[in-house]
Design an enzyme around this catalytic site. Structure first.
Site, PDB file in Angstrom:
ATOM      1  N   CYS A  60       0.911  -1.188  -0.063  1.00 28.76           N
ATOM      2  CA  CYS A  60       0.031   0.030  -0.068  1.00 28.76           C
ATOM      3  C   CYS A  60       0.866   1.139  -0.110  1.00 28.76           C
ATOM      4  O   CYS A  60       0.465   2.217  -0.285  1.00 28.76           O
ATOM      5  CB  CYS A  60      -0.779  -0.038   1.232  1.00 28.76           C
ATOM      6  SG  CYS A  60      -2.051  -1.488   1.404  1.00 28.76           S
ATOM      7  N   HIS A 116      -3.476   7.008   2.980  1.00 27.31           N
ATOM      8  CA  HIS A 116      -4.092   5.871   2.421  1.00 27.31           C
ATOM      9  C   HIS A 116      -5.267   5.334   2.920  1.00 27.31           C
ATOM     10  O   HIS A 116      -5.671   5.426   4.115  1.00 27.31           O
ATOM     11  CB  HIS A 116      -2.814   4.615   2.643  1.00 27.31           C
ATOM     12  CG  HIS A 116      -3.289   3.162   2.543  1.00 27.31           C
ATOM     13  ND1 HIS A 116      -3.929   2.950   1.209  1.00 27.31           N
ATOM     14  CD2 HIS A 116      -3.410   1.979   3.094  1.00 27.31           C
ATOM     15  CE1 HIS A 116      -4.389   1.501   0.993  1.00 27.31           C
ATOM     16  NE2 HIS A 116      -3.750   1.139   2.439  1.00 27.31           N
ATOM     17  N   ASN A 143     -10.132  -0.305  -0.407  1.00 28.59           N
ATOM     18  CA  ASN A 143      -8.923  -0.201  -0.133  1.00 28.59           C
ATOM     19  C   ASN A 143      -8.185  -0.721  -1.403  1.00 28.59           C
ATOM     20  O   ASN A 143      -8.170  -1.923  -1.528  1.00 28.59           O
ATOM     21  CB  ASN A 143      -8.309  -1.064   1.234  1.00 28.59           C
ATOM     22  CG  ASN A 143      -6.904  -1.213   1.422  1.00 28.59           C
ATOM     23  OD1 ASN A 143      -6.043  -0.473   0.542  1.00 28.59           O
ATOM     24  ND2 ASN A 143      -6.270  -1.557   2.354  1.00 28.59           N
TER      25      ASN A 143
HETATM   26  O1  UT7 Z   1      -4.003  -1.635   3.383  1.00 31.11           O
HETATM   27  C1  UT7 Z   1      -2.927  -1.391   4.559  1.00 31.11           C
HETATM   28  C2  UT7 Z   1      -3.204  -2.294   5.636  1.00 31.11           C
HETATM   29  N1  UT7 Z   1      -4.314  -2.864   6.079  1.00 31.11           N
HETATM   30  C3  UT7 Z   1      -5.008  -2.154   7.038  1.00 31.11           C
HETATM   31  O2  UT7 Z   1      -4.718  -0.955   7.248  1.00 31.11           O
HETATM   32  C4  UT7 Z   1      -6.249  -3.040   7.371  1.00 31.11           C
HETATM   33  C5  UT7 Z   1      -6.227  -2.794   8.917  1.00 31.11           C
HETATM   34  N2  UT7 Z   1      -6.988  -3.590   9.712  1.00 31.11           N
HETATM   35  C6  UT7 Z   1      -8.546  -3.284   9.620  1.00 31.11           C
HETATM   36  O3  UT7 Z   1      -8.894  -2.537   9.003  1.00 31.11           O
HETATM   37  C7  UT7 Z   1      -9.336  -3.847  10.726  1.00 31.11           C
HETATM   38  O4  UT7 Z   1      -8.733  -4.857  11.566  1.00 31.11           O
HETATM   39  C8  UT7 Z   1     -10.566  -5.013  10.043  1.00 31.11           C
HETATM   40  C9  UT7 Z   1     -11.580  -3.979   9.413  1.00 31.11           C
HETATM   41  C10 UT7 Z   1      -9.775  -5.583   8.990  1.00 31.11           C
HETATM   42  C11 UT7 Z   1     -11.139  -5.582  11.231  1.00 31.11           C
HETATM   43  O5  UT7 Z   1     -11.688  -4.894  12.223  1.00 31.11           O
HETATM   44  P1  UT7 Z   1     -11.653  -4.974  13.648  1.00 31.11           P
HETATM   45  O6  UT7 Z   1     -12.460  -4.296  14.435  1.00 31.11           O
HETATM   46  O7  UT7 Z   1     -10.030  -5.126  13.937  1.00 31.11           O
HETATM   47  O8  UT7 Z   1     -12.229  -6.420  13.690  1.00 31.11           O
HETATM   48  P2  UT7 Z   1     -11.893  -8.002  14.132  1.00 31.11           P
HETATM   49  O9  UT7 Z   1     -10.716  -8.358  13.244  1.00 31.11           O
HETATM   50  O10 UT7 Z   1     -11.421  -7.796  15.686  1.00 31.11           O
HETATM   51  O11 UT7 Z   1     -13.034  -8.767  14.323  1.00 31.11           O
HETATM   52  C12 UT7 Z   1     -14.205  -8.535  15.070  1.00 31.11           C
HETATM   53  C13 UT7 Z   1     -15.321  -9.520  14.670  1.00 31.11           C
HETATM   54  C14 UT7 Z   1     -14.913 -11.049  14.563  1.00 31.11           C
HETATM   55  O12 UT7 Z   1     -15.785 -11.965  15.178  1.00 31.11           O
HETATM   56  P3  UT7 Z   1     -15.661 -12.287  16.551  1.00 31.11           P
HETATM   57  O13 UT7 Z   1     -14.414 -13.273  16.645  1.00 31.11           O
HETATM   58  O14 UT7 Z   1     -15.300 -11.305  17.501  1.00 31.11           O
HETATM   59  O15 UT7 Z   1     -16.885 -13.266  17.067  1.00 31.11           O
HETATM   60  C15 UT7 Z   1     -14.922 -11.363  12.971  1.00 31.11           C
HETATM   61  O16 UT7 Z   1     -15.168 -12.672  12.846  1.00 31.11           O
HETATM   62  O17 UT7 Z   1     -15.993  -9.578  13.467  1.00 31.11           O
HETATM   63  C16 UT7 Z   1     -16.039 -10.428  12.659  1.00 31.11           C
HETATM   64  N3  UT7 Z   1     -15.705 -10.233  11.326  1.00 31.11           N
HETATM   65  C17 UT7 Z   1     -17.034 -10.009  10.425  1.00 31.11           C
HETATM   66  N4  UT7 Z   1     -18.336  -9.723  10.684  1.00 31.11           N
HETATM   67  C18 UT7 Z   1     -19.192  -9.383   9.830  1.00 31.11           C
HETATM   68  C19 UT7 Z   1     -14.821 -10.070  10.293  1.00 31.11           C
HETATM   69  N5  UT7 Z   1     -15.132  -9.614   9.186  1.00 31.11           N
HETATM   70  C20 UT7 Z   1     -16.544  -9.342   9.270  1.00 31.11           C
HETATM   71  C21 UT7 Z   1     -17.363  -9.329   8.372  1.00 31.11           C
HETATM   72  N6  UT7 Z   1     -18.791  -9.151   8.520  1.00 31.11           N
HETATM   73  N7  UT7 Z   1     -16.998  -9.033   6.941  1.00 31.11           N
END
Ligand code: UT7
Length: 326
Positions: free
Chosen positions: A112, A253, A283
């Site tokens: 990125c 970004h 993204n």
């Molecule tokens: O491009 C350069 C680098 N990339 C980034 O900068 C991305 C960085 N990371 C992020 O943007 C975030 O970490 C995410 C958007 C990927 C995830 O958000 P989060 O608040 O960190 O969520 P999480 O990974 O802690 O997941 C929370 C919950 C999980 O469920 P449990 O285990 O708490 O029951 C996931 O299974 O959300 C669930 N989950 C979803 N639920 C519905 C993950 N993806 C989805 C989805 N729909 N698409």
């Protein structure tokens, strides 16, 4: 010799994939995607469209704005993690599509941060006199490396390309600085597991075990992204004797609205001075900053002498910033 941006361009697939459509494909909701990321829709390339397709179109638009011919280009740098082929470089394919017969062309792999790394190299070529007119592109078709069965990642990414023309200039308004950083300790928090030499595409297990796809430890990447973007932005401000109040527009970004807001808050940049378009495109990795820069430019948001701060973070980890006196 100063370095000036004389043209910007972008190109996106026509097909829009909305959160509502994703709800039909995987176990997700518009509400989850919107509150966790800010993304509402993304563009998806059609059959017959490749990374080079959008890269070349973005480049043509940037060339037209700069008023220069493809043959005048000395150098083409293309940041991508989704090239047309592992080799030759997509930059060489773009060179051919444009007819930029006098350019040296190569791809750059900084995920990125690819566009910022490209700007940094272009700046040095121009300042040393090694090149006069340079095309820097960020272009991706991430929809072809995400696992459409993994809701953790497939909702986040989109396709598209952005480009700028950089030229040597004796004038004041110029690229003031670029800063680049890498932290390889965390390479395996965000990477494409398959198709390289470790899990070759020629090994059937790479596909069978779903190792071909992009993998990300989202939560860890999130924390590093906020810290890395802050560090890169502060470096840019300090190097130019500026504070965040001097910044007219920050173009970060576009990975996640919460990462952008947290970074802006740490830097003390109000939200009305932060450019955000990830609700439309998701993204797009190396393409996100040049697409946003082109949109801001064509909307007339960028005024002469505005200080524009670009800041990126991505797999590697890589991160970096560029400060422009528009
Ligand atoms: O491009 C350069 C680098 N990339 C980034 O900068 C991305 C960085 N990371 C992020 O943007 C975030 O970490 C995410 C958007 C990927 C995830 O958000 P989060 O608040 O960190 O969520 P999480 O990974 O802690 O997941 C929370 C919950 C999980 O469920 P449990 O285990 O708490 O029951 C996931 O299974 O959300 C669930 N989950 C979803 N639920 C519905 C993950 N993806 C989805 C989805 N729909 N698409």
């Amino acid at each position: 010799m100063n370095v000036r941006i004389t043209g910007t361009g972008s190109a996106l697939p026509g097909k829009i994939l909305t959160n509502a459509e994703l709800e039909q494909l995987i176990d997700t909701t518009d509400e989850w995607i919107t509150t966790r990321t800010g993304i509402k829709e993304r563009r998806i390339a059609a059959d017959g469209e490749y990374t080079s397709t959008f890269a070349a179109e973005a480049a043509r638009r940037a060339l037209a704005m700069a008023g220069i011919q493809p043959e005048e280009l000395d150098l083409i740098i293309l940041g991508t993690v989704t090239p047309d082929f592992p080799f030759p470089s997509t930059a060489c394919i773009v060179q051919d599509l444009l007819g930029a017969t006098n350019a040296t062309a190569f791809d750059l792999s900084a995920a990125c941060s690819g566009f910022i790394f490209g700007l940094s190299i272009a700046e040095k070529y121009i300042r040393t006199g090694a090149a006069r007119k340079v095309l820097v592109i960020g272009a991706e078709i991430l929809s072809r490396i995400v696992d459409w069965e993994d809701r953790n990642t497939c909702v986040l990414f989109g396709d598209g390309a952005g480009a700028v023309i950089l030229e040597g200039s004796e004038g004041d308004h110029s690229l003031l600085s670029t800063h680049t950083f890498s932290n390889g300790e965390y390479w395996n928090l965000l990477y494409q597991q398959g198709s390289g030499s470790r899990n070759p595409a020629t090994d059937s297990r790479t596909l069978d075990e779903r190792r071909i796809y992009l993998a990300m430890a989202g939560n860890d990447v999130f924390k590093h992204a906020v810290r890395g973007m802050e560090e890169a932005a502060v470096k840019a401000l300090d190097a130019n004797g500026l504070t965040s109040s001097d910044i007219s527009l920050m173009i970060p970004h576009q990975a996640n609205r919460r990462i952008i807001d947290a970074t802006a808050k740490r830097l003390g940049v109000d939200s009305d001075r932060v450019f955000v378009n990830l609700h439309h495109y998701g993204n797009t990795s190396s393409a996100s900053i040049p697409i946003a820069l082109d949109e801001a430019n064509r909307q007339g948001t960028l005024k002469p002498a505005n200080k524009i701060l670009l800041v990126a973070f991505g797999g590697g980890f890589t991160y970096g910033s560029a400060l422009i006196d528009w």
